[in-house]
Each structure stands twice: as structure tokens, then as C-alpha cells.
Design a protein around this motif. Structure first.
Motif, PDB file in Angstrom:
ATOM      1  N   ASP A   1     -13.717   1.417  -1.985  1.00 21.85           N
ATOM      2  CA  ASP A   1     -13.515   1.138  -0.565  1.00 21.85           C
ATOM      3  C   ASP A   1     -14.238   2.167   0.295  1.00 21.85           C
ATOM      4  OD1 ASP A   1     -12.050  -0.734   1.227  1.00 21.85           O
ATOM      5  OD2 ASP A   1     -11.184   1.120   1.994  1.00 21.85           O
TER       6      ASP A   1
ATOM      7  N   GLU B   1      -7.104  -5.371  -4.761  1.00 23.59           N
ATOM      8  CA  GLU B   1      -7.369  -6.704  -4.230  1.00 23.59           C
ATOM      9  C   GLU B   1      -6.552  -7.757  -4.984  1.00 23.59           C
ATOM     10  OE1 GLU B   1     -11.483  -7.679  -3.897  1.00 23.59           O
ATOM     11  OE2 GLU B   1     -11.932  -5.987  -2.576  1.00 23.59           O
TER      12      GLU B   1
ATOM     13  N   GLN C   1       0.838  -1.208   0.000  1.00 25.01           N
ATOM     14  CA  GLN C   1       0.000   0.000   0.000  1.00 25.01           C
ATOM     15  C   GLN C   1       0.871   1.256   0.000  1.00 25.01           C
ATOM     16  OE1 GLN C   1      -0.704   2.423   2.634  1.00 25.01           O
ATOM     17  NE2 GLN C   1      -2.138   3.460   1.232  1.00 25.01           N
TER      18      GLN C   1
ATOM     19  N   THR D   1      -6.063   0.955   0.493  1.00 26.66           N
ATOM     20  CA  THR D   1      -5.594  -0.284   1.119  1.00 26.66           C
ATOM     21  C   THR D   1      -5.309  -1.333   0.062  1.00 26.66           C
ATOM     22  OG1 THR D   1      -6.124  -1.940   2.802  1.00 26.66           O
ATOM     23  CG2 THR D   1      -7.918  -1.260   1.386  1.00 26.66           C
TER      24      THR D   1
ATOM     25  N   ALA E   1      -9.436   0.159  -3.311  1.00 26.23           N
ATOM     26  CA  ALA E   1      -8.661  -0.936  -2.705  1.00 26.23           C
ATOM     27  C   ALA E   1      -8.113  -1.795  -3.830  1.00 26.23           C
ATOM     28  CB  ALA E   1      -9.534  -1.769  -1.781  1.00 26.23           C
TER      29      ALA E   1
END
Length: 629
Positions: free
Chosen positions: A543, A573, A517, A526, A571
Motif C-alpha cells: 500500500d 484486501e 483494520q 488499511t 493492505a
């Protein structure tokens, strides 16, 4: 002869009326013809109970005549006429009408339709005429009278002769032309014919005028001029007829002719309402959008009539913006001919009519959707965007009205579906209505987030228009089912056991995700494991926050006054089942610099998958080259 002054504050009222109330001078003809129709109505009513009148309905008419040399336009009727007292009361005091008194004195109730009223409307003649002469003879009177005025300076009344029997003849001496106003226009027979057709086509007595037509014959240099008295109005409006008198062809012909469309409408609504709010309406759903429909130049509105006489060509207050595509006419005897645009906006009757029409349009569209799906889908392709804007712009006030009219492409058999159809076939364990955003169905089909949702057997709505997600965010839910984007942080697709395993794995790799991050700290909030990916290595998710990834794309594509960009909280992922995850863990232990580079590459890859532009294409190219070496 004594010149009399207008009573009360008539001078000031006349000046205000000419300069303020009416913005279109051409309506003077509408007003005078309406008064003539009013006068005929009164005598016709008497003829029904008084055989001494000696006239049938077919004997009544309104006649127009033009004298270009004298610059006069004459409007005459064989109605009930006026006495000297009537002239004083009706034309000596502005805004005083003899029509309502006549109805009251004769106990007519609502059965006789008196559309005109001498008063404000009559004085609209002074917008175009420098002198107005009224010669009239009342039914039952031996003496005729002449009323004459040149405007605010007053008027004269004197006895005169009238050889053609009872009725009223109004002669307008037109003003001289100026650079701004061409009053000679109202001395042209074809222009007058056009105005009658526009404003007074449905007056129920014939409006006649001698028309001149020029014909050129082959072999002859001299044209043949032919004059004939013609009836200028059709008299009976289609919306006043019974539905069983009309065929689909009649409705379509009226639409094409009245609204200048070359294609018949998709459907029509012919309604009659009586009671507190009385009106007739004939509305059309067009098959195609006007060329300027989705531009600021488009002007919505229905033609508004009062007992067959046009009040307004485009009354915007009768239609909400989301039904602005509707064409048609509304005719209400409860509205005054002399009502202004400002008063219309606050008219209680008009608001009731608008609400009734809104419901009728919705019901007709739902009926079309049910009975002719192909035709409705054709309609929605053209105008459906307006419904989505309607939901968004009303901040939810139009949800109930519009939500059942919406359609979206769907993962179910590749067809368009309604929200009701979606909910009806939802699986028992399904909690949400899932949707995905993208430029096209094909692009959405390739989104990595789609795999797991489809594996669960859940249907997904495809949002391919910029407004789609904005509208769904305003809707929030449908039949207690919340809308959820497949790009949301948590799709809630896992079992409790799977959730526990994911939580444990996230905890074990917490330090690595924090490092990743920081490598792209200005880009994502994140980095975490994904619970929605199957075969793809990476994806972006929204997010939290009010702005989603799709909204960021749409808003940043719009012109920005301050040049600032909107940013969604994102975010990154990572798919724990993909080989890339093992590689990332290995680099975290052995080569954190390379892990930082990999993180940037994965982020750019996720951007490309979402259809977004890469922040630094040069850096991306260099990282790919370094990876290849």
C-alpha cells in the motif's frame, strides 16, 4: 677503478622503486628479458637496411643460464649492445631509456615495436640480486665494456673482452635466502621456465635455456639425467594471429590451458582495435562459474599485456562488476611496462579500452541470444544474477547496458522471456509490464492476485530471485512501459464502470473495514475491497511506500546488525464476490468480537499465501480450533 655515483636522485628513486613500485619480485626476469628483446629489435631493424649486419631474424635469441653453485642467473642477447656512453646514459641514470631515443633518431614511427626500456625496469634486478654485472659490446664497435653495481652505492664501468660478438650479457648474483625471501627459487630451471611462460611467453624471439630432465628406467635404480637446450616461449600470441588462421579448437585449447578450466567456453570475442586506442583482445564467456564466483574471495580481471609482455595478471579496471565472469587477455602497445596499479586506475587509454570491451561483450551476448537461444539460456542461468545486481548496485547507471540481456520466467508458455519479447507481444490495451514475486514458478502460479491478470490475457514475469524486484524498481520502465507488481495496490485492470461499482461498495462498507483494520492495526495500514481477486477470499497488497511485501521478506531474511525488522505498508484486501464477504457483513451486524477473530484469521491466511511466516502461530491455532467448535 673509480666507483661512480648514480646521477640526479637515482639513489632515492632506486630505493623507492625496490620497496614501493614493484610488489612482486619475480617480475625482474620479465624486465630483463624485455630489455633483451628491445636490443634485438634494434639490431634486427638495422639488418633490414644494412646487409653488413649479416644476421637474419632466425639468428636472434635470448639465452638464460643458471649456476647454482655460484648463485648466478645469466641473461644474454645478441642484440645491438651498448657503448660506454650508452651505459652511462641508460644505466647511470635511473628511468632514462635509450629505446625511445632510438625510435626517434631512426624515424621508426609505430611500425617497430620496442617493448623494453633500460631504466626503472632494469633496476628491478636489485630486488633479487646483491650484485649485477653487465657485459656489452655495441654493434659497429671494437671495444666491449663491463658495468657493475651492488645497488645504491654506485657503479663502475671499464673496458673488457667479449668473445661472443655484439650483444649484452647480464649476470645476477642472487641475494642470500632469508626466512621471508627464498632467492634460490630464481636459480631453479623449472621456476624460471614458469616465469617465462607467465610473463614473457609472447616475446617474438626465442628464449632458450638448458633444461635438465630425469628419467627412471624399469629395472634400473640409477636415474638417467638428460640435458637439452629448450625454447621456453611460444613467441606468437594467439590474439595477434588473424582470425582466419584459427579454428574453434585453437581458441578453446588456449582457454582451457590458460585459464585452467576443464570445460570449453560458451563463446569467445577476438577483436583488434586501431587508432586513438590500439589494442588486441581475446575474451571468453565461461560455461560455468568458478566455485568462489559469488563470494567475496573471487577476484575479477583480465590479463593485461604490453606488446606481448604481461603487466598484470588480473587487471580489474578492464571489467565492470556485472561482466566480472569474463576471462581473457588484452594487449596494448600504448601502455608502459612500468606502469603501476595506482597509475592504471587513472590511465585514459585503459578507460577507453574498458568502454570498448564492455560494448563488445554486450554485443556478443546479444548475438548469442539471437543465434543460439539454448546456449544463452544456459549462460544466463549461471551468470544472469550478476546483471540484476549490476542494475541495482549502479542505481540505474547500467540500465541501458544490461536491460536487454535480462531474462525472466514467464506465464507465456512457461518459457524464459526477454523484456523486449514481452513488450513486443503486449496487448493493445495493456499499459504496464506485470510481474509477480515468489520462491518458485509453482508458488507464483498459486498466488490469488495472478488470476485476474491472466484472465485479461496479460503476460506476467515471474521473479523468483531475491534481487529481481529490487532490480525492476531501479529499472522503473522499459520502452516507456512501467513495471507493476501484481501485489501493487491498484493494477488498473477494471473498466470505468467496474471502478465506480467498487468505489460505491467500498463506501457502503467503510465502517466495517475500519473496524477490521483496528483489529489488526499494527499489521496493516488499511482493509478494503479487492479489485484483483476472483476465486480467492483474501490477499495482501503493498500500500505505497518504498518497501514492498517481497522486499520485506528479502530484507528480513538477511542478517540484521541491530535486530530491527523492516515492515512494508500493507493492505488486507477482501474479495466481494466470495461467500466470506457476506459472512463478514453479517458478523459486523451481529458479533463484532467474532469479526475481529475472523479478521486475524484472514490476515494470517494472506500471510501464508504470500509465503510469509505468521506472527503468532499459537493464536492462529487457537482461532482455528475455536472456529471448528
Amino acid at each position: 677503478m673509480e666507483t661512480k655515483q648514480f646521477k640526479a636522485e637515482s639513489k632515492r628513486l632506486l630505493d623507492m622503486m625496490i620497496n614501493s613500485i614493484y610488489t612482486h619480485k619475480e617480475i625482474f626476469l620479465r624486465e630483463v628479458i624485455s630489455n633483451a628483446s628491445d636490443a634485438i629489435d634494434k639490431l634486427y631493424f638495422k639488418s633490414l637496411t644494412d646487409t653488413s649486419v649479416g644476421m637474419n631474424k632466425s639468428d636472434f635469441a635470448i639465452n638464460l643460464a643458471v649456476d647454482k653453485d655460484k648463485r648466478t642467473l645469466t641473461i644474454s642477447d645478441n642484440g645491438i649492445g651498448m657503448t660506454e656512453e650508452d651505459l652511462e646514459n641508460n644505466l647511470g641514470t635511473i628511468a632514462n631509456s635509450g629505446s625511445f631515443a632510438f625510435k626517434k633518431d631512426n624515424d621508426l614511427g609505430d611500425d617497430v615495436d620496442i617493448i623494453g626500456q633500460f631504466g626503472v625496469g632494469f633496476y628491478s634486478t636489485f630486488m633479487v640480486a646483491k650484485e649485477v654485472t653487465v657485459v656489452t659490446k655495441a654493434y659497429g664497435s671494437e671495444q666491449a665494456y663491463k658495468w657493475q653495481s651492488n645497488g645504491v652505492d654506485g657503479y663502475t664501468v671499464e673496458p673488457c673482452e667479449k668473445e661472443d660478438g655484439v650483444g649484452t650479457t647480464i649476470t645476477l648474483l642472487m641475494k642470500d635466502d632469508t626466512d621471508d625471501d627464498k632467492y634460490s627459487t630464481y636459480l631453479d630451471e623449472h621456476q624460471i621456465q614458469s616465469l617465462v611462460k607467465k610473463y614473457s611467453d609472447y616475446i617474438r624471439f626465442p628464449i632458450r635455456m638448458e633444461m635438465e630432465h630425469t628419467h627412471y628406467h624399469e629395472g634400473s635404480e640409477e636415474p638417467e639425467v638428460h640435458k637439452a637446450v629448450e625454447t621456453l616461449n611460444s613467441m606468437t600470441p594467439i590474439w595477434k594471429k588473424n582470425k582466419n588462421e584459427l579454428k574453434e579448437e585453437d581458441y578453446n585449447n588456449f582457454y582451457v590451458e590458460k585459464f585452467f578450466d576443464y570445460e570449453p567456453p560458451i563463446t569467445h570475442i577476438h577483436s583488434k582495435n586501431e587508432g586513438i586506442c590500439t589494442y588486441d583482445a581475446l575474451l571468453y564467456i565461461p560455461a560455468r562459474a568458478p566455485f568462489d564466483y559469488y563470494s567475496k574471495d573471487y577476484e575479477k580481471g583480465l590479463q593485461l599485456y604490453s606488446s606481448g609482455v604481461m603487466i598484470m595478471e588480473k587487471c580489474a579496471d578492464l571489467l565492470p562488476d556485472y561482466f566480472s565472469f569474463v576471462k581473457g587477455v588484452v594487449d596494448s602497445e600504448d601502455l608502459s611496462l612500468n606502469i603501476s596499479r595506482e597509475l592504471l586506475q587513472h590511465d585514459r587509454q585503459l578507460k577507453m579500452i574498458e568502454k570498448n570491451l564492455e560494448k563488445a561483450i554486450k554485443n556478443e551476448l546479444k548475438k548469442l541470444m539471437k543465434n543460439d537461444r539454448e546456449k544463452y539460456e544456459k549462460f544466463f542461468k549461471v551468470f544472469g544474477l550478476q546483471f540484476k545486481f549490476g542494475i541495482y548496485q549502479s542505481y540505474g547507471a547500467a540500465n541501458e547496458m544490461l536491460q536487454d540481456l535480462l531474462m525472466f520466467p514467464s506465464s507465456f508458455e512457461g518459457k524464459n522471456v526477454t523484456l523486449d519479447e514481452y513488450v513486443e507481444r503486449m496487448k493493445e490495451d495493456q499499459k504496464n509490464i506485470y510481474y509477480a514475486c515468489g520462491e518458485s514458478n509453482e508458488r507464483i502460479e498459486k498466488l490469488p492476485q495472478l488470476e485476474k491478470v491472466k484472465e485479461k490475457g496479460y503476460e506476467v514475469l515471474y521473479c523468483t530471485q531475491d534481487i529481481d524486484e529490487f532490480a525492476l524498481k531501479v529499472l522503473m520502465k522499459y520502452k516507456d512501459k512501467e513495471f507493476k507488481s501484481i501485489s501493487d495496490a491498484d493494477l488498473d485492470l477494471d473498466t470505468e464502470e467496474e471502478k465506480e461499482q467498487a468505489k460505491k461498495l467500498d463506501e457502503e462498507n467503510k465502517d466495517m473495514f475500519e473496524f477490521m483494520q483496528k483489529a489488526i492495526a499494527d499489521k496493516v495500514k488499511t482493509v478494503r475491497l479487492s479489485k484483483k481477486l476472483k476465486s480467492h477470499p483474501v490477499c495482501l497488497s503493498s500500500d505505497g511506500g518504498p518497501i514492498t511485501i517481497e522486499m520485506e521478506k528479502v530484507l528480513n531474511a538477511m542478517p540484521q546488525n541491530n535486530g530491527e525488522k523492516v515492515k512494508a505498508e500493507k493492505a488486507l484486501e477482501i474479495n466481494p464476490e466470495h461467500p466470506i464477504f457476506a459472512k463478514l457483513k453479517e458478523l459486523f451486524e451481529s458479533d463484532k468480537d467474532k469479526l475481529g477473530d475472523y479478521t486475524k484469521l484472514l490476515y494470517d491466511q494472506a500471510l501464508l499465501i504470500e509465503g510469509m511466516s505468521i506472527d503468532d502461530p499459537v493464536e492462529f491455532a487457537n482461532l482455528v480450533c475455536a472456529l471448528m467448535c
